[in-house]
Design an enzyme around this catalytic site. Structure first.
Site, short mmCIF file in Angstrom:
data_model
loop_
_atom_site.label_atom_id
_atom_site.label_comp_id
_atom_site.label_asym_id
_atom_site.label_seq_id
_atom_site.Cartn_x
_atom_site.Cartn_y
_atom_site.Cartn_z
N PHE A 144 0.86 -1.18 0.00
CA PHE A 144 0.00 0.00 0.00
C PHE A 144 0.89 1.22 0.00
O PHE A 144 1.70 1.42 0.90
CB PHE A 144 -0.93 0.04 1.22
CG PHE A 144 -1.93 1.16 1.12
CD1 PHE A 144 -3.15 0.97 0.49
CD2 PHE A 144 -1.63 2.42 1.61
CE1 PHE A 144 -4.07 2.01 0.37
CE2 PHE A 144 -2.53 3.47 1.49
CZ PHE A 144 -3.76 3.26 0.88
N ASP A 229 9.42 2.68 1.55
CA ASP A 229 8.26 3.46 1.97
C ASP A 229 8.06 3.25 3.47
O ASP A 229 7.57 2.22 3.90
CB ASP A 229 7.02 3.04 1.17
CG ASP A 229 5.79 3.86 1.55
OD1 ASP A 229 5.87 4.66 2.51
OD2 ASP A 229 4.75 3.70 0.87
N LYS A 258 2.75 10.50 7.85
CA LYS A 258 1.99 10.21 9.08
C LYS A 258 2.55 10.89 10.33
O LYS A 258 2.25 12.03 10.60
CB LYS A 258 1.87 8.70 9.26
CG LYS A 258 1.03 8.04 8.16
CD LYS A 258 0.63 6.64 8.53
CE LYS A 258 0.06 5.85 7.38
NZ LYS A 258 -1.35 6.13 7.11
#
Ligand code: PMP
Length: 408
Positions: A144, A229, A258
């Protein structure tokens, strides 16, 4: 006995105007502090999701709120048409923290990923000599990386991909944690291998210890970049500042997001080698809001929280306690499998319980614990790294009792 009063399930309001692109647990939150949130009716919940790791420092951490408040009184936006006093300090602080050379600021995680993809392609063209349009990037199944057209083109998730074509070409999708598949997929057109060090959305999938080191070797041999990532895995969650540091690997490019905004605002970045990010000359890439003064003020305060290393150590220590208790639930036959790293867990409910992940999360919410399912019976736990030990164990008590009830 747990307090089961006041089931806080509410339906969407009549005359709903909100697009249906999410299917949230129907808990309507109004206030948050530390590891706890309160809904509009005053019910309290312990937050074991923590904004998918965006809230690594809990809700409204005082140091982060103070940094934001102070900056609101000074300057909030320059749009990168002009520098501001915090931009270079922010770049220095984050690169020093992550042991990287250069930073390109963005806002959301997916923008950091887009930045890495564009930098890798341009580097491949200018440095490696791959003709423009021919570059390939090897990515992992079930990854993702976000929701833009390019990010879903790097995904095999049928929900993320269905009906949004045409997809961005140039990605070779191979199974995760399969070094041989990467080896086979790499050829002269490969500019990068881009994976998550731990697959978050896929249910906290932790690769074999040799995976990242072998990818590092393969990419070096092939003259390709290793891009990791760390939007979800980075900034303390795994017990290290970056998950890649756990296996002694340094990527050429790393994406952060985040927790970099401390749960206050979107702050992301692509950090890595100066010669790679250097290919993005003035005018080739950017964002109106990337690196804005407010984002940098909060980002600097986030780095201050992580620099001493105490929170990373805490993630390891509390994570071990969490892992022991979850392993106990496997022994009891309530969970089929558990995967943990740092203060992060993916658990699969035992099939015998007939409890889908979603249903489990609804039951947990009714008992005052917030967590989120991913696929099928998998549920992820990622409490704030600042959580009190007693609160952590309270949340695990709730989970245990809900599973034990389901097994009856
Ligand atoms: N990369 C990873 C590894 C993620 O987990 C996420 C978000 N879950 C993203 C990228 C996208 O981040 P954002 O939602 O901020 O665009």
């Amino acid at each position: 006995m747990l307090d089961e009063t006041a089931t806080p399930i509410t339906a969407p309001p009549a005359g709903n105007r909100l697009a249906p692109n999410y299917h949230p647990l129907q808990v309507v939150l109004a206030h948050g502090e530390g590891s706890w949130v309160t809904d509009t009716d005053g019910h309290r919940y312990l937050d074991f999701l923590a904004g998918y790791s965006a809230l690594n420092f809990g809700h409204r951490h005082p140091a982060l709120v103070a940094a934001a408040a102070a900056q609101l009184d000074r300057l909030t936006l320059t749009s990168r048409a002009f520098d501001h006093e915090l931009l270079h300090p922010f770049a220095r602080a984050v690169t020093e923290l992550t042991d990287t050379q250069m930073l390109l600021p963005m806002n959301t995680g997916v923008e950091a990923v887009e930045t890495a993809v564009k930098a890798a392609r341009r580097w491949g063209h200018e440095v490696k000599g791959v003709p423009d349009g021919d570059a390939t990037i090897v990515v992992a199944a079930e990854a993702f990386h976000g929701r833009t057209t390019t990010a879903v083109s790097m995904s095999t998730d049928p929900e993320a991909r269905g009906g949004f074509g045409p997809y961005t070409p140039g990605f070779r999708i191979v199974p995760y944690d399969d070094v041989d598949a990467v080896d086979e997929a790499i050829d002269a057109s490969t500019v990068a291998v881009l994976v998550e060090p731990v697959q978050g959305e896929a249910g906290v999938r932790i690769p074999a210890p040799g995976y990242l080191p072998r990818l590092r070797e393969l990419t070096e041999t092939a003259g390709a970049l290793l891009v990791l990532d760390e939007v979800q895995s980075g900034l303390g969650r795994t017990g290290a500042t970056l998950a890649q540091h756990r296996s002694g690997v340094q990527a050429d490019l790393t994406t952060l997001g985040k927790a970099l905004g401390g749960g206050l605002l979107p702050v992301s970045a692509c950090v890595g080698r100066a010669d790679v990010l250097g290919v993005l000359e003035p005018g080739t890439h950017g964002s109106t809001f990337g690196g804005n003064p407010l984002a940098c003020a909060v980002g600097l305060a986030v780095v201050d929280l992580l620099r001493p290393g105490d929170l990373q150590a805490r993630a390891t220590e509390l994570g071990q306690e969490m892992a022991e208790r979850l392993d106990g639930l496997v022994d009891e036959g309530l969970l089929a499998r558990v995967r943990t790293v740092g203060l992060w867990a993916g658990l699969d409910v035992a099939p015998g319980l007939g409890l889908a992940g979603r249903e489990l999360c609804e039951r947990l919410a009714r008992r005052g614990l917030l967590a989120k399912d991913t696929h099928g019976a998998t549920v992820r736990l990622s409490p704030p790294l600042t959580i009190d030990r007693a609160d952590l164990h309270h949340g695990l008590d709730v989970l245990t009792e809900v599973l034990q009830d389901a097994a009856r």
